[in-house]
Design a protein around this motif. Structure first.
Motif, PDB file in Angstrom:
ATOM      1  N   ARG A 107       0.845  -1.186   0.000  1.00  0.00           N
ATOM      2  CA  ARG A 107       0.000   0.000   0.000  1.00  0.00           C
ATOM      3  C   ARG A 107       0.880   1.236   0.000  1.00  0.00           C
ATOM      4  NH1 ARG A 107      -3.414   0.541   5.582  1.00  0.00           N
ATOM      5  NH2 ARG A 107      -1.571   1.205   6.648  1.00  0.00           N
ATOM      6  N   ARG A 108       0.369   2.294  -0.681  1.00  0.00           N
ATOM      7  CA  ARG A 108       1.081   3.575  -0.701  1.00  0.00           C
ATOM      8  C   ARG A 108       0.064   4.705  -0.673  1.00  0.00           C
ATOM      9  NH1 ARG A 108       3.178   4.072  -7.008  1.00  0.00           N
ATOM     10  NH2 ARG A 108       1.138   4.533  -7.885  1.00  0.00           N
ATOM     11  N   GLY A 109       0.548   5.877  -0.297  1.00  0.00           N
ATOM     12  CA  GLY A 109      -0.311   7.054  -0.265  1.00  0.00           C
ATOM     13  C   GLY A 109      -0.961   7.272   1.085  1.00  0.00           C
ATOM     14  N   ASN A 110      -1.509   8.476   1.263  1.00  0.00           N
ATOM     15  CA  ASN A 110      -2.202   8.783   2.518  1.00  0.00           C
ATOM     16  C   ASN A 110      -3.637   8.264   2.462  1.00  0.00           C
ATOM     17  OD1 ASN A 110      -3.842  10.640   1.121  1.00  0.00           O
ATOM     18  ND2 ASN A 110      -2.386  12.296   1.459  1.00  0.00           N
ATOM     19  N   ARG A 111      -4.406   8.505   3.520  1.00  0.00           N
ATOM     20  CA  ARG A 111      -5.768   7.960   3.603  1.00  0.00           C
ATOM     21  C   ARG A 111      -6.646   8.385   2.432  1.00  0.00           C
ATOM     22  NH1 ARG A 111      -8.340   9.420   9.136  1.00  0.00           N
ATOM     23  NH2 ARG A 111     -10.149   8.652   8.008  1.00  0.00           N
ATOM     24  N   ASN A 112      -6.451   9.592   1.930  1.00  0.00           N
ATOM     25  CA  ASN A 112      -7.298  10.107   0.850  1.00  0.00           C
ATOM     26  C   ASN A 112      -6.848   9.650  -0.537  1.00  0.00           C
ATOM     27  OD1 ASN A 112      -8.831  11.483   2.730  1.00  0.00           O
ATOM     28  ND2 ASN A 112      -7.510  13.288   2.619  1.00  0.00           N
ATOM     29  N   GLN A 113      -5.598   9.245  -0.668  1.00  0.00           N
ATOM     30  CA  GLN A 113      -5.061   8.861  -1.973  1.00  0.00           C
ATOM     31  C   GLN A 113      -4.399   7.480  -1.916  1.00  0.00           C
ATOM     32  OE1 GLN A 113      -2.435  12.182  -2.534  1.00  0.00           O
ATOM     33  NE2 GLN A 113      -3.978  13.331  -3.669  1.00  0.00           N
ATOM     34  N   ARG A 114      -4.956   6.580  -1.151  1.00  0.00           N
ATOM     35  CA  ARG A 114      -4.371   5.263  -0.943  1.00  0.00           C
ATOM     36  C   ARG A 114      -4.504   4.401  -2.180  1.00  0.00           C
ATOM     37  NH1 ARG A 114      -4.531   3.742   4.606  1.00  0.00           N
ATOM     38  NH2 ARG A 114      -2.912   5.285   4.504  1.00  0.00           N
ATOM     39  N   GLU A 115      -3.392   3.714  -2.534  1.00  0.00           N
ATOM     40  CA  GLU A 115      -3.381   2.778  -3.649  1.00  0.00           C
ATOM     41  C   GLU A 115      -2.770   1.467  -3.180  1.00  0.00           C
ATOM     42  OE1 GLU A 115      -2.853   5.188  -7.735  1.00  0.00           O
ATOM     43  OE2 GLU A 115      -1.071   5.172  -6.462  1.00  0.00           O
ATOM     44  N   TYR A 116      -3.162   0.399  -3.853  1.00  0.00           N
ATOM     45  CA  TYR A 116      -2.684  -0.938  -3.501  1.00  0.00           C
ATOM     46  C   TYR A 116      -2.136  -1.627  -4.749  1.00  0.00           C
ATOM     47  CZ  TYR A 116      -5.476  -0.298   0.726  1.00  0.00           C
ATOM     48  OH  TYR A 116      -6.004   0.181   1.887  1.00  0.00           O
ATOM     49  N   ARG A 117      -1.249  -2.598  -4.492  1.00  0.00           N
ATOM     50  CA  ARG A 117      -0.691  -3.423  -5.560  1.00  0.00           C
ATOM     51  C   ARG A 117      -0.298  -4.755  -4.943  1.00  0.00           C
ATOM     52  NH1 ARG A 117       3.235  -1.573 -10.146  1.00  0.00           N
ATOM     53  NH2 ARG A 117       3.689  -3.583 -11.066  1.00  0.00           N
ATOM     54  N   PHE A 118      -0.320  -5.828  -5.724  1.00  0.00           N
ATOM     55  CA  PHE A 118       0.045  -7.128  -5.184  1.00  0.00           C
ATOM     56  C   PHE A 118       1.520  -7.197  -4.848  1.00  0.00           C
ATOM     57  CE2 PHE A 118      -4.007  -8.520  -6.751  1.00  0.00           C
ATOM     58  CZ  PHE A 118      -4.387  -9.366  -5.732  1.00  0.00           C
ATOM     59  N   ASN A 119       1.819  -7.806  -3.693  1.00  0.00           N
ATOM     60  CA  ASN A 119       3.180  -8.091  -3.274  1.00  0.00           C
ATOM     61  C   ASN A 119       3.495  -9.473  -3.829  1.00  0.00           C
ATOM     62  OD1 ASN A 119       5.586  -8.526  -2.037  1.00  0.00           O
ATOM     63  ND2 ASN A 119       4.829  -8.361   0.057  1.00  0.00           N
ATOM     64  N   ASP A 120       4.233  -9.544  -4.930  1.00  0.00           N
ATOM     65  CA  ASP A 120       4.466 -10.801  -5.624  1.00  0.00           C
ATOM     66  C   ASP A 120       5.271 -11.807  -4.818  1.00  0.00           C
ATOM     67  OD1 ASP A 120       2.980 -10.069  -7.818  1.00  0.00           O
ATOM     68  OD2 ASP A 120       4.687  -9.115  -8.795  1.00  0.00           O
ATOM     69  N   GLU A 121       5.982 -11.364  -3.804  1.00  0.00           N
ATOM     70  CA  GLU A 121       6.750 -12.297  -2.979  1.00  0.00           C
ATOM     71  C   GLU A 121       5.835 -13.195  -2.157  1.00  0.00           C
ATOM     72  OE1 GLU A 121      10.391  -9.143  -2.261  1.00  0.00           O
ATOM     73  OE2 GLU A 121       9.087  -9.737  -0.622  1.00  0.00           O
ATOM     74  N   LYS A 122       4.644 -12.717  -1.848  1.00  0.00           N
ATOM     75  CA  LYS A 122       3.706 -13.472  -1.027  1.00  0.00           C
ATOM     76  C   LYS A 122       2.512 -13.910  -1.872  1.00  0.00           C
ATOM     77  CE  LYS A 122       5.578 -12.734   3.061  1.00  0.00           C
ATOM     78  NZ  LYS A 122       6.028 -13.709   3.967  1.00  0.00           N
ATOM     79  N   ALA A 123       2.757 -14.331  -3.114  1.00  0.00           N
ATOM     80  CA  ALA A 123       1.672 -14.692  -4.023  1.00  0.00           C
ATOM     81  C   ALA A 123       0.875 -15.869  -3.485  1.00  0.00           C
ATOM     82  CB  ALA A 123       2.236 -15.028  -5.399  1.00  0.00           C
ATOM     83  N   ILE A 124      -0.426 -15.761  -3.590  1.00  0.00           N
ATOM     84  CA  ILE A 124      -1.323 -16.855  -3.217  1.00  0.00           C
ATOM     85  C   ILE A 124      -2.123 -17.195  -4.460  1.00  0.00           C
ATOM     86  CG2 ILE A 124      -3.295 -17.533  -1.828  1.00  0.00           C
ATOM     87  CD1 ILE A 124      -2.247 -15.719   0.353  1.00  0.00           C
TER      88      ILE A 124
END
Length: 176
Positions: free
Chosen positions: A148-165
């Protein structure tokens, strides 16, 4: 294979790709930009041509799916799994597991927001609350499934490929 992309909007341009890596390059480029309209022109090595135009809420994501589907030489379906079994197993999944599978298919390799996910999920599966999506994304971030990146108003997510399920229809969720 040859791929030509015509992009309209903030990142308007025309991009040409050719060669064995053109699918990966075109997909990576589309995942990295915002577009209001995307036209895709494909020419396979055997001369087969495919053209598509996408506009609306998710033209880049739709164009990526089109490119990936068009680049396959043959679609293989698992013959050992009857459709009723996979449908029944999908019903047994929790909302969090269904949402994670949806995200893995629709948003792999790109940044996304809770609102993007809510709108896209609703267009396919039906109503889901923004607070529900936000809660599950936050939990997946705490579990190191998502970055996750960004503050509460501009939060974005992306998959962490090291912990792929990966979801395996025979045995459920399995860490790889």
């Amino acid at each position: 294979m040859k791929i030509r992309l015509e992009i309209e909007g903030k990142n308007a341009c025309s991009v040409n790709y050719k060669g064995p890596d053109c699918v990966e390059l075109a997909v990576a480029y589309l995942a990295s930009i915002e577009a209001e309209e995307v036209q895709v022109h494909l020419v396979k090595d055997d001369g087969t041509k495919a053209d598509a135009e996408f506009e609306g809420e998710f033209p880049g994501e739709s164009a990526i799916k089109f490119i990936l589907a068009s680049s396959r030489t043959r679609i293989e379906t698992p013959s050992q799994l009857p459709i009723t079994k996979s449908t029944n197993e999908m019903r047994d999944l929790t909302l969090k597991e269904r949402l994670e599978m949806f995200l893995r298919f629709e948003y792999r390799g790109m940044w996304f927001t809770s609102l993007n996910v809510k709108k896209h999920y609703e267009s396919i599966y039906g109503k889901i609350g923004l607070s529900t999506v936000s809660t599950y994304l936050a939990r997946m971030s705490r579990e190191n499934i998502l970055i996750r990146r960004g503050n509460r108003n501009q939060r974005e997510y992306r998959f962490n490929d090291e912990k792929a399920i990966v979801y395996n229809m025979e045995s459920g969720l399995v860490k790889t």
